[in-house]
Enzyme design. Structure first.
Site, PDB file in Angstrom:
ATOM      1  N   GLY A   1      12.056 -22.742  -6.082  1.00 13.02           N
ATOM      2  CA  GLY A   1      13.107 -22.211  -5.704  1.00 13.02           C
ATOM      3  C   GLY A   1      14.037 -23.129  -5.386  1.00 13.02           C
ATOM      4  O   GLY A   1      13.994 -24.192  -5.732  1.00 13.02           O
ATOM      5  N   ASN A   2      15.200 -22.709  -4.924  1.00 13.29           N
ATOM      6  CA  ASN A   2      16.270 -23.652  -4.224  1.00 13.29           C
ATOM      7  C   ASN A   2      16.888 -23.338  -3.021  1.00 13.29           C
ATOM      8  O   ASN A   2      16.540 -22.165  -2.560  1.00 13.29           O
ATOM      9  CB  ASN A   2      17.302 -23.902  -5.555  1.00 13.29           C
ATOM     10  CG  ASN A   2      18.155 -22.563  -5.685  1.00 13.29           C
ATOM     11  OD1 ASN A   2      18.742 -22.034  -4.900  1.00 13.29           O
ATOM     12  ND2 ASN A   2      17.952 -21.983  -6.880  1.00 13.29           N
ATOM     13  N   ARG A   3      17.800 -23.901  -2.509  1.00  7.04           N
ATOM     14  CA  ARG A   3      18.365 -23.696  -1.137  1.00  7.04           C
ATOM     15  C   ARG A   3      19.686 -22.893  -1.057  1.00  7.04           C
ATOM     16  O   ARG A   3      20.154 -22.764  -0.051  1.00  7.04           O
ATOM     17  CB  ARG A   3      18.463 -24.913  -0.417  1.00  7.04           C
ATOM     18  CG  ARG A   3      17.135 -25.953  -0.365  1.00  7.04           C
ATOM     19  CD  ARG A   3      17.619 -27.201   0.351  1.00  7.04           C
ATOM     20  NE  ARG A   3      18.043 -27.179   1.578  1.00  7.04           N
ATOM     21  CZ  ARG A   3      18.645 -27.860   2.176  1.00  7.04           C
ATOM     22  NH1 ARG A   3      19.218 -28.826   1.728  1.00  7.04           N
ATOM     23  NH2 ARG A   3      19.360 -27.691   3.577  1.00  7.04           N
ATOM     24  N   SER A   4      19.705 -21.961  -2.074  1.00  9.86           N
ATOM     25  CA  SER A   4      20.838 -21.283  -2.179  1.00  9.86           C
ATOM     26  C   SER A   4      20.740 -20.106  -1.110  1.00  9.86           C
ATOM     27  O   SER A   4      19.532 -19.376  -1.409  1.00  9.86           O
ATOM     28  CB  SER A   4      21.317 -20.672  -3.481  1.00  9.86           C
ATOM     29  OG  SER A   4      22.203 -19.629  -3.378  1.00  9.86           O
TER      30      SER A   4
END
Ligand code: CTP
Length: 400
Positions: free
Chosen positions: A207-210
């Site tokens: 995933g990512n930190r958005s």
């Protein structure tokens, strides 16, 4: 920007009454006419002079003043919106039972306007079955609830029960009365928000930190300006605005399908979502076990489609396609260089450029963006809350 509304703010007897001062202030600042109705208990927390100074109106408290004006129904009839902040457990119980033993109870019964309630109480009271049942009854009747948030309560305890922040209450309230004269009325805007997740196995993902905050702020701002908004969310940390239709997706492939389905009906597409550029070639059907994989694990990844770049050739000439560019440069000229190169690669109509880092951009409540048009010219810049930035982006991309 928004037409002036007649708004009743009902304040009941909780310590969070001091935060309701902020609600009234924001509404007055936005140009609305605010009539505060404070219950007798509320005045133990914040006195009449404060309410009158902040609302610029005489305070309404009891049923037997100005009886000739039939005030117990007139305030509710005239209102475009009723906000009750804070709403105590006792207030929720009275509203659920339809009790009208004070001016606020009468006003709520007499109004046809949307009613928004911002509960505030100790966790035990919020979770008590009586309160849970009262909240369910109110929801069933179409009364809107914002919060409560989880956090520090009065005293040393913390947990769910803290009244939502004034900005969130105001957004939720105004969101119930879309601006009939808003500058984006008639525009259909598709917005993506959050970060995609690419599964590795049934329990893990890349995933990512958005956080989705900027995309959600765009959806709220566009809705308040009268647009017809559709929101597609990948993973987000935020509560979804209940006034904007939305649906959730997980992966980049799912997001691409959802965006392609909604593209034909949209006038503007804003790709605020952080899309995973790569996904695992293989997704394990069962949980990956470290005993079977040993000391190192190599993942093979394959490229996801570039959704934004893929939209550009599909769009009709009058459709506006807006991308975001998150870059880790701190130098403005270098940032612009990276943004212009990305703009050329994507071919979109506008690009909102922002600097991100380990501690900037993602998850924060503030943002800074530079908005470039298709030629790479700066057509807008904003720094402030994600709502302020959202408004600046909407203004820049609809100015032409
Ligand atoms: N985007 C997309 N599909 C992808 C990757 C990104 O639609 N597979 C969109 C994002 O929604 C955003 C814009 O492209 O509007 C730029 O995203 P960003 O992550 O900054 O750029 P990338 O194209 O992924 O380039 P890089 O990560 O190499 O900087």
């Amino acid at each position: 920007m928004t037409s002036a509304l007649n708004i009743v703010v009902g304040v009941t007897g909780g310590i969070a009454a001091y935060k309701a001062v902020g609600v009234v202030r924001l509404l007055v600042r936005a140009g609305h006419r605010v009539q505060v109705i404070a219950t007798e208990h509320a005045l133990n927390f914040v006195g009449a002079p404060t309410w009158e100074a902040i609302s610029r109106q005489p305070l309404a408290t009891d049923l037997y003043t100005d009886v000739s004006e039939v005030r117990h129904v007139a305030l509710g009839q005239r209102a475009d919106l009723v906000i009750i902040a804070p709403a105590t457990a006792n207030t929720l119980a009275k509203l659920a039972a339809g009790i009208a033993d004070d001016l606020l109870g009468n006003t709520v019964l007499a109004t046809r306007a949307p009613v928004l309630v911002a509960p505030a109480m100790h966790t035990e009271m919020w979770q008590n079955p009586a309160t849970v049942a009262n909240v369910a009854t109110l929801r069933e009747r179409g009364i809107h609830i914002v919060g409560p948030e989880s956090g520090q309560l009065t005293g040393t305890d913390s947990g769910p029960g803290r009244m939502s922040e004034p900005e969130d209450i105001v957004d939720a309230g105004l969101g119930l009365v879309p601006d009939a004269a808003g500058d984006l009325r008639g525009r259909r805007i598709l917005i993506t928000a959050g970060g995609t997740r690419e599964p590795l196995d049934p329990v893990r993902y890349l995933g990512n930190r958005s956080s989705g905050k900027q995309g959600i702020a765009l959806a709220t701002a566009a809705h308040l300006r009268g647009a017809d908004v559709e929101l597609i969310t990948a993973s987000i940390d935020e509560t979804l605005p209940n006034h904007v239709p939305s649906h959730g997706v997980q992966t980049a492939a799912e997001l691409q399908r959802a965006v392609h389905t909604s593209l034909p009906a949209a006038d503007i597409v804003i790709m605020a979502a952080a899309v995973a550029d790569y996904r695992p070639v293989q997704v394990s059907e069962t949980k990956i076990k470290k005993e079977e994989r040993g000391d190192t694990l190599t993942l093979e990844l394959e490229k996801n489609p570039d959704i934004l770049a893929g939209l550009v050739p599909l769009a009709r000439p009058e459709q506006i396609i807006v991308g975001f560019a998150a870059e880790t440069s701190r130098d403005r000229e270098h940032l612009l260089e990276l943004g212009r190169a990305k703009l050329a690669r994507k071919g979109c109509d506008f690009l909102c450029l922002n600097a991100v880092g380990w501690n900037d951009g993602f998850g924060a409540d503030r943002n800074t963006v530079i908005i470039l048009d298709a030629t790479g010219t700066i057509v807008g810049e904003a720094s402030g809350s994600k709502r302020e930035v959202a408004d600046a982006i909407l203004t820049a991309i609809t100015a032409g």
